[in-house]
Design a protein around this motif. Structure first.
Motif, short mmCIF file in Angstrom:
data_model
loop_
_atom_site.label_atom_id
_atom_site.label_comp_id
_atom_site.label_asym_id
_atom_site.label_seq_id
_atom_site.Cartn_x
_atom_site.Cartn_y
_atom_site.Cartn_z
N UNK A 122 0.79 -1.22 0.00
CA UNK A 122 0.00 0.00 0.00
C UNK A 122 0.82 1.28 0.00
N UNK A 123 1.81 1.35 0.86
CA UNK A 123 2.59 2.58 0.93
C UNK A 123 3.63 2.66 -0.19
N UNK A 124 4.15 1.52 -0.61
CA UNK A 124 5.18 1.51 -1.64
C UNK A 124 4.65 1.15 -3.02
N UNK A 125 3.39 0.72 -3.09
CA UNK A 125 2.75 0.53 -4.38
C UNK A 125 3.12 -0.72 -5.15
N UNK A 126 3.71 -1.72 -4.47
CA UNK A 126 4.01 -2.97 -5.15
C UNK A 126 2.76 -3.82 -5.28
N UNK A 127 2.70 -4.63 -6.31
CA UNK A 127 1.52 -5.46 -6.55
C UNK A 127 1.71 -6.89 -6.05
N UNK A 128 2.94 -7.38 -5.98
CA UNK A 128 3.19 -8.76 -5.58
C UNK A 128 3.94 -8.79 -4.25
#
Length: 334
Positions: A122-128
């Motif tokens: 959520x804070x760093x925007x990674x999907x996996x």
């Protein structure tokens, strides 16, 4: 989780909005349940935690989100730092993950306990997510420091991830034991898969939409009800919701005899708790890491589940539960 819970990563264009939101948090405390920078509600004395020169007499603001586990963790953090000599300002119970994160970024909160999966997705925007919990911590630690100047230290063994749960009667009726079984039921008979979730889980990529994509069903097919997190457990137990979103360390799972569906494709990230703070706070107060390391090491999933149960089932106050746990483990005295 979310547990639990976290929101989307901040973006530069939102900085002004974030500052306004933080001001609203602090000055509108009564409206959202905050104690606006007040003292801790209970006194403590040093135990195995001893007074640290860099913390003695210094004011440190401790924050938390607004669900049971987070408030307990906030008080564990606050009492620990108080025993180490700090004057702790209590800003536990901040409404919403996004507000809690923005409060730290804006300097209104100095230190919190956060979840690795929340930081990464959520804070760093990674999907996996990263399947290994240690590697997940290391990745979020390195990336959040480089990108946002946030320090992550002292990860705990406890892992409060998302799950879906069902009561015993509906488990037998539907035959659903895993999330793959749940996905098959949604496709076959959506009306039999009524699911209750809270707002964040409905929209988060580490929540329902991401889970639906991983397990190959259309989330729009699901008959969904939006409820407050605390209400979902009883609604599932009563059968008002066939399935419901839960956090795996919540004491009500065991108390209400709910079945947690197996995440057989290992979609949900690890949500190990860790101490987080801005880099300037870490530089000014290096003893925070020393003080919190043994405390966080004791926080297993079983331990925090029991503390959550004492609040949500027995009706005890989070501050009492947190302080008693620290006393029982010798960290502080009263």
């Amino acid at each position: 989780m979310t547990p639990h819970l976290p929101a989307a990563a901040r973006r530069p264009l939102r900085s002004l909005v974030a500052l306004i939101a933080v001001a609203a948090l602090v000055f509108g405390a009564a409206a959202c349940g905050l104690q606006s920078g007040g003292a801790l509600p209970l006194p403590v004395k040093p135990g195995s935690i001893t007074v640290q020169p860099d913390l003695e007499g210094q004011t440190i603001t401790v924050g938390s989100k607004d669900f049971t586990e987070q408030v307990i963790l906030g008080y564990i953090l606050g009492f620990s730092l108080a025993a180490a000599g700090a004057n702790v300002r209590d800003l536990t119970n901040i409404q919403g993950s996004n507000s809690a994160r923005d409060a730290m970024a804006a300097g209104q909160v100095d230190v919190t306990i956060e979840y690795t999966g929340t930081g990464w997705i959520n804070y760093l925007g990674n999907e996996q997510p990263i399947p290994d919990s240690t590697k997940q911590f290391e990745a979020v630690r390195d990336a959040d420091l480089a990108k946002n100047g946030i320090v992550w230290i002292d990860p705990a063994p406890m892992d409060n991830t998302y799950a879906l749960a069902v009561n015993q009667e509906n488990a037998a009726k539907t035959g659903v034991k895993t999330l793959s079984d749940y996905a098959a039921l949604v496709k076959k008979d959506p009306a039999a898969a009524t699911t209750c979730v809270e707002t964040e889980f409905r929209s988060r990529q580490d929540g329902f939409p991401g889970m639906a994509a991983k397990y190959g069903f259309d989330p729009a097919q699901v008959q969904m009800q939006i409820l407050q997190t605390g209400i979902i457990y009883q609604a599932v137990a009563n059968g008002n919701c066939v399935f419901g979103e839960v956090f795996t360390t919540d004491g009500r799972i065991k108390a209400l005899n709910l079945n947690v569906l197996e995440d057989d494709k290992q979609f949900f990230p690890h949500y190990n708790a860790a101490v987080t703070m801005r880099s300037d706070v870490n530089e000014q107060f290096p003893s925070i890491a020393k003080v919190m390391a043994p405390v966080m090491a004791k926080l297993t999933s079983e331990q925090i589940s029991e503390l959550n149960r004492q609040v949500d089932v027995d009706g005890r106050e989070p501050a009492d539960v947190a302080r008693d746990w620290l006393v029982e483990n010798g960290f502080v005295k009263v």
